[in-house]
Design a protein around this motif. Structure first.
Motif, PDB file in Angstrom:
ATOM      1  N   UNK A   6     -62.394  12.813   4.047  1.00 36.00           N
ATOM      2  CA  UNK A   6     -63.652  12.226   4.497  1.00 36.00           C
ATOM      3  C   UNK A   6     -64.385  11.582   3.324  1.00 36.00           C
ATOM      4  N   UNK A   7     -65.031  10.476   3.619  1.00 35.97           N
ATOM      5  CA  UNK A   7     -65.876   9.798   2.634  1.00 35.97           C
ATOM      6  C   UNK A   7     -67.335  10.112   2.938  1.00 35.97           C
ATOM      7  N   UNK A   8     -68.236   9.501   2.166  1.00 40.57           N
ATOM      8  CA  UNK A   8     -69.659   9.647   2.419  1.00 40.57           C
ATOM      9  C   UNK A   8     -70.185   8.531   3.332  1.00 40.57           C
ATOM     10  N   UNK A   9     -69.258   7.748   3.887  1.00 44.51           N
ATOM     11  CA  UNK A   9     -69.640   6.634   4.764  1.00 44.51           C
ATOM     12  C   UNK A   9     -69.151   6.953   6.178  1.00 44.51           C
ATOM     13  N   UNK A  10     -70.044   7.316   7.087  1.00 44.58           N
ATOM     14  CA  UNK A  10     -69.612   7.702   8.443  1.00 44.58           C
ATOM     15  C   UNK A  10     -68.786   6.636   9.145  1.00 44.58           C
ATOM     16  N   UNK A  11     -69.134   5.354   8.935  1.00 45.14           N
ATOM     17  CA  UNK A  11     -68.402   4.282   9.602  1.00 45.14           C
ATOM     18  C   UNK A  11     -66.931   4.254   9.165  1.00 45.14           C
ATOM     19  N   UNK A  12     -66.696   4.505   7.883  1.00 45.39           N
ATOM     20  CA  UNK A  12     -65.322   4.530   7.383  1.00 45.39           C
ATOM     21  C   UNK A  12     -64.566   5.721   7.957  1.00 45.39           C
ATOM     22  N   UNK A  13     -65.222   6.867   8.015  1.00 51.40           N
ATOM     23  CA  UNK A  13     -64.571   8.053   8.583  1.00 51.40           C
ATOM     24  C   UNK A  13     -64.195   7.833  10.041  1.00 51.40           C
ATOM     25  N   UNK A  14     -65.109   7.227  10.807  1.00 53.55           N
ATOM     26  CA  UNK A  14     -64.825   6.966  12.220  1.00 53.55           C
ATOM     27  C   UNK A  14     -63.664   5.994  12.376  1.00 53.55           C
ATOM     28  N   UNK A  15     -63.653   4.957  11.546  1.00 50.38           N
ATOM     29  CA  UNK A  15     -62.611   3.941  11.645  1.00 50.38           C
ATOM     30  C   UNK A  15     -61.238   4.555  11.415  1.00 50.38           C
ATOM     31  N   UNK A  16     -61.104   5.338  10.370  1.00 50.52           N
ATOM     32  CA  UNK A  16     -59.811   5.947  10.061  1.00 50.52           C
ATOM     33  C   UNK A  16     -59.419   6.985  11.112  1.00 50.52           C
ATOM     34  N   UNK A  17     -60.401   7.733  11.614  1.00 56.04           N
ATOM     35  CA  UNK A  17     -60.105   8.740  12.641  1.00 56.04           C
ATOM     36  C   UNK A  17     -59.651   8.084  13.945  1.00 56.04           C
ATOM     37  N   UNK A  18     -60.238   6.948  14.268  1.00 60.09           N
ATOM     38  CA  UNK A  18     -59.909   6.275  15.530  1.00 60.09           C
ATOM     39  C   UNK A  18     -58.579   5.538  15.480  1.00 60.09           C
TER      40      UNK A  18
ATOM     41  N   UNK B 278     -53.922  -5.019  -3.075  1.00 57.27           N
ATOM     42  CA  UNK B 278     -53.611  -4.382  -1.795  1.00 57.27           C
ATOM     43  C   UNK B 278     -53.059  -2.976  -1.996  1.00 57.27           C
ATOM     44  N   UNK B 279     -53.322  -2.133  -1.008  1.00 55.32           N
ATOM     45  CA  UNK B 279     -52.745  -0.790  -0.985  1.00 55.32           C
ATOM     46  C   UNK B 279     -52.709  -0.277   0.445  1.00 55.32           C
ATOM     47  N   UNK B 280     -51.913   0.765   0.668  1.00 57.24           N
ATOM     48  CA  UNK B 280     -51.825   1.417   1.973  1.00 57.24           C
ATOM     49  C   UNK B 280     -52.344   2.839   1.808  1.00 57.24           C
ATOM     50  N   UNK B 281     -53.226   3.278   2.707  1.00 52.54           N
ATOM     51  CA  UNK B 281     -53.850   4.591   2.529  1.00 52.54           C
ATOM     52  C   UNK B 281     -54.214   5.232   3.859  1.00 52.54           C
ATOM     53  N   UNK B 282     -54.354   6.537   3.824  1.00 51.65           N
ATOM     54  CA  UNK B 282     -54.873   7.308   4.956  1.00 51.65           C
ATOM     55  C   UNK B 282     -56.277   7.819   4.645  1.00 51.65           C
ATOM     56  N   UNK B 283     -56.768   7.476   3.469  1.00 55.31           N
ATOM     57  CA  UNK B 283     -58.009   8.052   2.949  1.00 55.31           C
ATOM     58  C   UNK B 283     -59.159   7.049   3.026  1.00 55.31           C
ATOM     59  N   UNK B 284     -60.188   7.307   3.821  1.00 53.97           N
ATOM     60  CA  UNK B 284     -61.314   6.371   3.913  1.00 53.97           C
ATOM     61  C   UNK B 284     -62.083   6.218   2.604  1.00 53.97           C
ATOM     62  N   UNK B 285     -61.984   7.197   1.705  1.00 49.78           N
ATOM     63  CA  UNK B 285     -62.651   7.081   0.407  1.00 49.78           C
ATOM     64  C   UNK B 285     -62.122   5.865  -0.355  1.00 49.78           C
ATOM     65  N   UNK B 286     -60.842   5.593  -0.204  1.00 44.06           N
ATOM     66  CA  UNK B 286     -60.219   4.466  -0.893  1.00 44.06           C
ATOM     67  C   UNK B 286     -60.798   3.154  -0.387  1.00 44.06           C
ATOM     68  N   UNK B 287     -60.942   3.035   0.927  1.00 40.92           N
ATOM     69  CA  UNK B 287     -61.548   1.827   1.493  1.00 40.92           C
ATOM     70  C   UNK B 287     -62.958   1.640   0.952  1.00 40.92           C
ATOM     71  N   UNK B 288     -63.717   2.719   0.881  1.00 39.77           N
ATOM     72  CA  UNK B 288     -65.095   2.632   0.387  1.00 39.77           C
ATOM     73  C   UNK B 288     -65.130   2.189  -1.069  1.00 39.77           C
ATOM     74  N   UNK B 289     -64.226   2.720  -1.879  1.00 39.83           N
ATOM     75  CA  UNK B 289     -64.188   2.351  -3.294  1.00 39.83           C
ATOM     76  C   UNK B 289     -63.872   0.867  -3.457  1.00 39.83           C
ATOM     77  N   UNK B 290     -62.942   0.352  -2.666  1.00 38.75           N
ATOM     78  CA  UNK B 290     -62.595  -1.062  -2.754  1.00 38.75           C
ATOM     79  C   UNK B 290     -63.719  -1.945  -2.234  1.00 38.75           C
ATOM     80  N   UNK B 291     -64.312  -1.538  -1.125  1.00 34.20           N
ATOM     81  CA  UNK B 291     -65.347  -2.374  -0.501  1.00 34.20           C
ATOM     82  C   UNK B 291     -66.608  -2.474  -1.345  1.00 34.20           C
ATOM     83  N   UNK B 292     -66.749  -1.582  -2.337  1.00 35.49           N
ATOM     84  CA  UNK B 292     -67.916  -1.653  -3.221  1.00 35.49           C
ATOM     85  C   UNK B 292     -67.966  -2.976  -3.974  1.00 35.49           C
ATOM     86  N   UNK B 293     -66.822  -3.632  -4.124  1.00 37.68           N
ATOM     87  CA  UNK B 293     -66.775  -4.910  -4.842  1.00 37.68           C
ATOM     88  C   UNK B 293     -66.988  -6.108  -3.925  1.00 37.68           C
ATOM     89  N   UNK B 294     -67.000  -5.884  -2.612  1.00 36.40           N
ATOM     90  CA  UNK B 294     -66.997  -7.003  -1.674  1.00 36.40           C
ATOM     91  C   UNK B 294     -68.378  -7.584  -1.411  1.00 36.40           C
TER      92      UNK B 294
END
Length: 255
Positions: A207-219, A134-150
């Motif tokens: 910003x990440x390279x995944x638009x959905x992640x960027x939108x989620x964090x922005x919203x 687990x981690x806490x972040x403001x950066x959608x790139x981090x979510x994308x890096x973690x989700x690569x394993x899911x």
């Protein structure tokens, strides 16, 4: 300069070496300064020095400290720190406190090699692979890096950006209470509001390279907010999938 030769890995990028340092509580003051000074130069888009002034514990309370060092400059250009934390259900939970890679080093192997060395050290100590990371972040790139394993059937990622899977909300609330005791938490979106220090850590919204992640964090996340991201890895098969992807040899007897 730090002086530790207990574990190193070349990262595939000329002049950069990934090293495992002692736990944060054992680091000399001059080593802390060496780490922070290097990261300030490597990441000009972050209020890095203010972060470590306000949250020195993210380094000093870490059980694992992994740095990437640009040997030509004798400068730290990446940092990964983590600590074990207890959650009420008793599941092994690893809190990732810091994961930084300098601006000029993000397309190399520093990130993967840091994680590989981190888990190699953890396993060498006889620790179990954490069921919860687990981690806490403001950066959608981090979510994308973690989700690569899911993508593995035995690994799940929270939060679900599509909002279709709320099966990990209770686990997330349990983890949030341990990582940020007393703080408010929105289990529907994973947001811990106004907990970031400094509030303006990022000079611009990352910003990440995944638009959905960027939108989620922005919203859902304002600059001072943090999104709790976690991987749930309840089986040995899931743990082996992550270790294999990172190139970490499986523990003896588990191959």
């Amino acid at each position: 300069m730090a002086d530790d030769d207990r574990a190193t890995r070349p990262d595939g990028r000329q002049g950069v070496e990934v090293l495992a340092l002692p736990p944060g509580r054992e680091l000399p003051t001059e080593t802390e300064k060496w780490i922070v000074d290097g990261l300030v130069l490597a990441m000009p888009g972050l209020q890095t020095r203010q972060l470590f002034t306000l949250r020195r514990d993210m380094l000093t309370k870490a059980d694992y400290v992994v740095v990437g060092v640009d040997r030509e400059r004798d400068r730290v250009v990446s940092l990964l720190t983590s600590r074990w934390t207890e959650i009420p259900s008793g599941r092994p939970c690893l809190h990732i406190m810091i994961q930084f890679v300098g601006d000029s080093y993000r397309n190399g192997a520093v990130f993967k090699e840091s994680w590989a060395l981190h888990f190699a050290r953890l396993l060498a100590e006889g620790r179990p692979f954490p069921e919860v990371i687990a981690l806490k972040t403001y950066n959608p790139v981090v979510h994308c890096a973690m989700s690569a394993f899911s993508g593995h059937p035995d690994i799940s990622m929270y939060p679900d950006l599509a909002g279709e899977d709320d099966s990990r909300a209770a686990l997330a609330a349990e983890v949030a209470a341990s990582l940020a005791p007393g703080a408010a938490f929105d289990p529907a979106h994973g947001v811990v509001p106004a907990i970031g220090r400094p509030l303006d850590l990022y000079l611009e919204r990352p910003l990440s390279h995944v638009p959905e992640a960027n939108r989620y964090f922005a919203e859902h996340a304002e600059p001072g907010d943090r999104v709790l991201c976690l991987l749930h890895v309840p089986t040995q098969a899931g743990a082996h999938a992550i270790l294999t992807a990172l190139g970490v040899p499986l523990p003896s007897g588990q191959r």
